[in-house]
Write an enzyme that holds these catalytic residues in place. Structure first.
Site, PDB file in Angstrom:
ATOM      1  N   HIS A 137     -51.533 -62.989 -70.913  1.00 51.12           N
ATOM      2  CA  HIS A 137     -51.908 -61.654 -71.416  1.00 51.12           C
ATOM      3  C   HIS A 137     -50.811 -60.619 -71.190  1.00 51.12           C
ATOM      4  O   HIS A 137     -50.866 -59.513 -71.727  1.00 51.12           O
ATOM      5  CB  HIS A 137     -53.187 -61.163 -70.725  1.00 51.12           C
ATOM      6  CG  HIS A 137     -54.382 -62.018 -71.018  1.00 51.12           C
ATOM      7  ND1 HIS A 137     -54.832 -62.240 -72.298  1.00 51.12           N
ATOM      8  CD2 HIS A 137     -55.205 -62.735 -70.199  1.00 51.12           C
ATOM      9  CE1 HIS A 137     -55.884 -63.044 -72.255  1.00 51.12           C
ATOM     10  NE2 HIS A 137     -56.127 -63.370 -70.995  1.00 51.12           N
ATOM     11  N   HIS A 176     -59.271 -67.287 -73.491  1.00 55.37           N
ATOM     12  CA  HIS A 176     -58.903 -65.948 -73.968  1.00 55.37           C
ATOM     13  C   HIS A 176     -57.704 -66.028 -74.902  1.00 55.37           C
ATOM     14  O   HIS A 176     -56.890 -66.944 -74.795  1.00 55.37           O
ATOM     15  CB  HIS A 176     -58.538 -65.041 -72.789  1.00 55.37           C
ATOM     16  CG  HIS A 176     -59.648 -64.844 -71.804  1.00 55.37           C
ATOM     17  ND1 HIS A 176     -59.763 -65.602 -70.663  1.00 55.37           N
ATOM     18  CD2 HIS A 176     -60.696 -63.981 -71.804  1.00 55.37           C
ATOM     19  CE1 HIS A 176     -60.839 -65.208 -69.986  1.00 55.37           C
ATOM     20  NE2 HIS A 176     -61.426 -64.233 -70.660  1.00 55.37           N
ATOM     21  N   TYR A 307     -62.293 -70.076 -63.941  1.00 56.84           N
ATOM     22  CA  TYR A 307     -62.940 -69.307 -62.876  1.00 56.84           C
ATOM     23  C   TYR A 307     -64.167 -69.969 -62.262  1.00 56.84           C
ATOM     24  O   TYR A 307     -64.771 -69.419 -61.355  1.00 56.84           O
ATOM     25  CB  TYR A 307     -63.254 -67.895 -63.400  1.00 56.84           C
ATOM     26  CG  TYR A 307     -61.994 -67.288 -63.996  1.00 56.84           C
ATOM     27  CD1 TYR A 307     -60.980 -66.830 -63.157  1.00 56.84           C
ATOM     28  CD2 TYR A 307     -61.767 -67.279 -65.373  1.00 56.84           C
ATOM     29  CE1 TYR A 307     -59.783 -66.347 -63.679  1.00 56.84           C
ATOM     30  CE2 TYR A 307     -60.580 -66.792 -65.903  1.00 56.84           C
ATOM     31  CZ  TYR A 307     -59.587 -66.335 -65.050  1.00 56.84           C
ATOM     32  OH  TYR A 307     -58.402 -65.874 -65.566  1.00 56.84           O
TER      33      TYR A 307
HETATM   34  C1  X5A Z   1     -55.722 -65.426 -67.562  1.00 53.17           C
HETATM   35  C2  X5A Z   1     -57.118 -65.018 -67.901  1.00 53.17           C
HETATM   36  C3  X5A Z   1     -58.693 -63.232 -68.287  1.00 53.17           C
HETATM   37  C4  X5A Z   1     -58.834 -61.757 -68.177  1.00 53.17           C
HETATM   38  C5  X5A Z   1     -60.259 -61.318 -68.451  1.00 53.17           C
HETATM   39  C6  X5A Z   1     -60.442 -59.842 -68.337  1.00 53.17           C
HETATM   40  N1  X5A Z   1     -57.381 -63.706 -67.972  1.00 53.17           N
HETATM   41  N2  X5A Z   1     -61.762 -59.459 -68.697  1.00 53.17           N
HETATM   42  O1  X5A Z   1     -57.967 -65.857 -68.088  1.00 53.17           O
HETATM   43 ZN    ZN Z   2     -58.477 -66.920 -69.761  1.00 52.39          ZN
END
Ligand code: X5A
Ligand code: ZN
Length: 681
Positions: A137, A176, A307
């Site tokens: 990101h 994402h 996560y």
């Molecule tokens: C690397 C990654 C996710 C960020 C989510 C913010 N970032 N809502 O998975």
């Molecule tokens: Zn992600």
């Protein structure tokens, strides 16, 4: 070709942590790294990898992608107190600084570059870097979404500069959209960027218009940015595989990268609170196996998100295990992409039709005008109490998934057979094989006679046939008993041997045997009970043989200029094979084959994802060259070589389309468009 798998892990990257409470950033915890590494140790995978130490990325390296302002801001956080850290963090969308964040982010960059060096120098074939903070990101001048420096983007620029690479593929399977990576390479035709992502018609973070399928790149980079937005949650193994067959892999083979880098987020896996998807860890073994077939096997896998700690660590293990060359576990469950996934796949194919030769003849005239795509934005949840409730269920859900995975992994993992590739030495020609194979003892005549008694009685009267059947069965037995992963038999009468092999395997108890037969086939095995699925590849239309769900004739004469078989394998054979989910694959090369050696190697390499990588090869004994390339593909010691990519002709595209229309109700992984009103789950 280089061998070995690098693993990069540095405990120091666990020191970057959130110092205050923040529900958004709270999930990016140090345990993501340590629990993945612990699980790798538990599976004894760490000791099988080449340990490569991390280092700090240099300023010059970071500046390949980022502005000096961004670097300076990041650097300045090292000496800040909590209050100041909180304040700078607030300048970005979803990022947190810790006093050691800068150091960790430099280690993450350096670890990624060390992996690129290890792979490019030939020290290892491939590898994985477990890094924090993640990168995809992060943008030229901004931290974003838990990312400070864009590790993968820096790696691509570095590889271009240091090794003069002209084509790099970035596969971003994080849930994402790596908008940072997209922005960096948007106008760059030397980097093909593929990302699938939870999108929900722009409802899901980062909620950008430019994450949709019609963002194909800009200027010279047009066609080199591929976005596959998922508009529903709950996408699973079949949706991901369909995306690979019908979008990523054909593009990737046409692009022909010199290096593949994976932005490897596992928040696209089951149980992840961000992704809300359903894909189980073994799907990452398959995705890894597929990308290993590109760029001569040169593959760098870099951790991004993920996560749910259990889901994350099991998926990391599946990835590393596959990089090491272990057989790939079978995917379980119904194999059919959902309607929403097929819609997305159809849209991205249409958006890229003008940029890719393999899509040139695809019929997309039925599509609505792309500019009128509907943006049915859903309303935000009007009832906050429901949101609160769903958080409680999320915790329960996470525990449920943890328990599910504990059992699931036990079910899908299996002992690696002691022998990789078995063969016999009946005629001495195997000594010419370029790779180490394991010789098994041949059967004696009484043993063989007992096995084939009352079956093809006239065949076994001939001594020559009897001996070749004996040696074929000896190899097959090793595979059936799971003592060998795969095997190669040569036969003077290929179709006889195959018929005997198929019957023997079914009798042994295998419920679904996939047979790909290349060339003339004298004996057509009975496929009526569904325990055998035959795909017969030959030059001429077979008259008088009825096509059925379990007997499919594919008339394909390989192009003389190069390999145009990619489109048949990706667009038809693999989808059918994955729909069937065989527990054994038999690939036979008989007389008058209509495929070249490159096409045959491609079949062997890609079909190794099925049936726990159990493949039995039966080759007509006159084909020494075929024996050699098949041995290479099965042993896995050398790089797959598939020849020059040639796009399919209009005629061939039509051929696949006709087959797809004919079989997509039954073999549903074939589905890649919704126009035919296909039945839905
Ligand atoms: C690397 C990654 C996710 C960020 C989510 C913010 N970032 N809502 O998975
Ligand atoms: Zn992600």
């Amino acid at each position: 070709m280089a061998s070995g798998t690098a693993l990069i892990y540095d405990e120091e990257m666990t020191t970057h942590k959130l110092l205050w409470s923040d529900p958004v950033c709270g999930i990016e915890v140090p345990e993501r790294l340590s629990s993945s590494y612990d699980q790798l140790k538990r599976y004894h995978l760490v000791e099988r990898c080449v340990h490569v130490p991390a280092r700090e990325g240099s300023k010059e390296e970071i500046l390949l992608v980022h502005s000096s302002e961004h670097l300076e801001v990041a650097k300045s956080t090292q000496t800040m107190n909590e209050e100041e850290l909180k304040k700078v963090s607030g300048n970005y969308d979803a990022f947190f600084f810790h006093p050691n964040t800068y150091r960790c982010a430099r280690l993450a960059v350096g670890a990624t570059l060390e992996l690129v060096d290890a792979v490019m120098s030939g020290k290892v074939r491939n590898g994985m870097a477990l890094v924090r903070p993640p990168g995809h990101h992060s943008q030229r001048n901004a931290a974003n979404g838990f990312c400070l420096f864009n590790n993968v983007a820096i790696a691509a620029e570095y590889a271009k500069l240091k090794y003069g690479l002209q084509r790099i593929l970035i596969v971003d399977w994080d849930v994402h959209h790596g908008q940072g990576t997209q922005y960096i390479f948007e106008e760059d035709p030397s980097v093909l960027y593929f990302s699938w992502h939870r999108y929900e018609h722009q409802e899901f973070w980062p909620s950008l218009k430019e994450s949709d399928y019609d963002a194909v790149g800009l200027g010279k980079g047009r066609g080199f940015n591929i976005n596959l937005p998922w508009n529903k949650v709950g996408m699973g193994n079949s949706d991901y595989l369909a995306a690979f067959f019908h979008v990523l892999l054909p593009m990737a083979f046409e692009f022909d990268p010199e290096l593949v880098i994976v932005s490897s987020g596992y928040d696209s896996g089951i149980g992840d609170p961000e992704g809300q998807m359903n894909a189980t860890p073994e799907v990452f073994a398959h995705l890894t196996h597929f990308v290993m077939q590109l760029a001569n096997g040169k593959l760098c896998v870099i951790l991004e998100g993920g996560y749910h700690l259990k889901s994350l660590s099991e998926s990391v293990c599946m990835t590393v295990k596959t990089l090491l060359g272990d057989p790939v576990p079978q995917i379980t469950g119904e194999m059919a992409p959902c309607l929403s996934a097929v819609e997305s796949i159809q849209n991205v194919r249409a958006a890229h039709k003008r940029y890719w030769k393999w899509l040139m003849y695809e019929d997309t005239s039925f599509l609505q005008n792309l500019s009128t795509k509907s943006h049915l934005l859903k309303k935000a949840n009007p009832n906050p109490s429901i949101e609160h409730e769903s958080k409680i269920t999320n915790k329960d859900e996470a525990v449920k998934v943890e328990r599910f995975l504990e059992l699931h992994m036990k079910n899908i993992l299996f002992p690696v057979p002691p022998i990789k590739t078995a063969t016999t030495d009946s005629k001495g020609s195997v000594h010419l094989l370029p790779v180490p194979v394991h010789f098994v003892k041949e059967m004696d005549k009484t043993e063989i006679k007992a096995l084939v008694s009352g079956f093809y009685a006239d065949i076994v009267k001939e001594d020559k046939n009897l001996l070749s059947l004996g040696s074929m069965l000896a190899i097959l037995d090793k595979i059936l008993k799971k003592e060998a992963c795969n095997g190669i038999a040569e036969s003077p009468t290929c179709s006889v041997s195959v018929a005997v092999a198929l019957r023997h395997s079914v009798r042994f108890g295998f419920q679904r045997v996939l047979c790909i037969f290349v060339g003339d086939m004298e004996i057509i095995p009975n496929t009526e009970d569904g325990k055998i699925l035959m795909i017969h590849i030959c030059e001429k239309e077979q008259s008088g043989k009825t096509r059925s769900k379990h007997y499919i004739s594919l008339n394909w004469k390989e192009d003389a200029e190069g390999n145009d078989f990619f489109s048949a394998v990706l667009g038809f054979i693999l989808p059918v094979a994955y729909s069937y989910q065989p527990n054994l694959t038999v690939i036979a090369v008989g007389p008058n084959r209509s495929l070249g050696i490159n096409g045959i190697s491609l079949l062997f390499s890609l079909l190794q994802g099925l049936a726990e990588s159990r493949i039995f090869a039966v080759i007509e004994d006159t084909e020494i060259n075929v024996m050699q390339s098949v041995a290479k593909a099965l042993v896995g010691a050398s790089a797959p070589h598939f020849g020059v990519y040639v796009p399919p002709t209009q005629e061939k595209v039509n051929k696949i389309k006709i087959l797809r229309d004919q079989f997509q109700q039954e073999w549903r992984m074939l589905q890649c468009s919704v126009k035919d009103g296909i039945s839905r789950n």
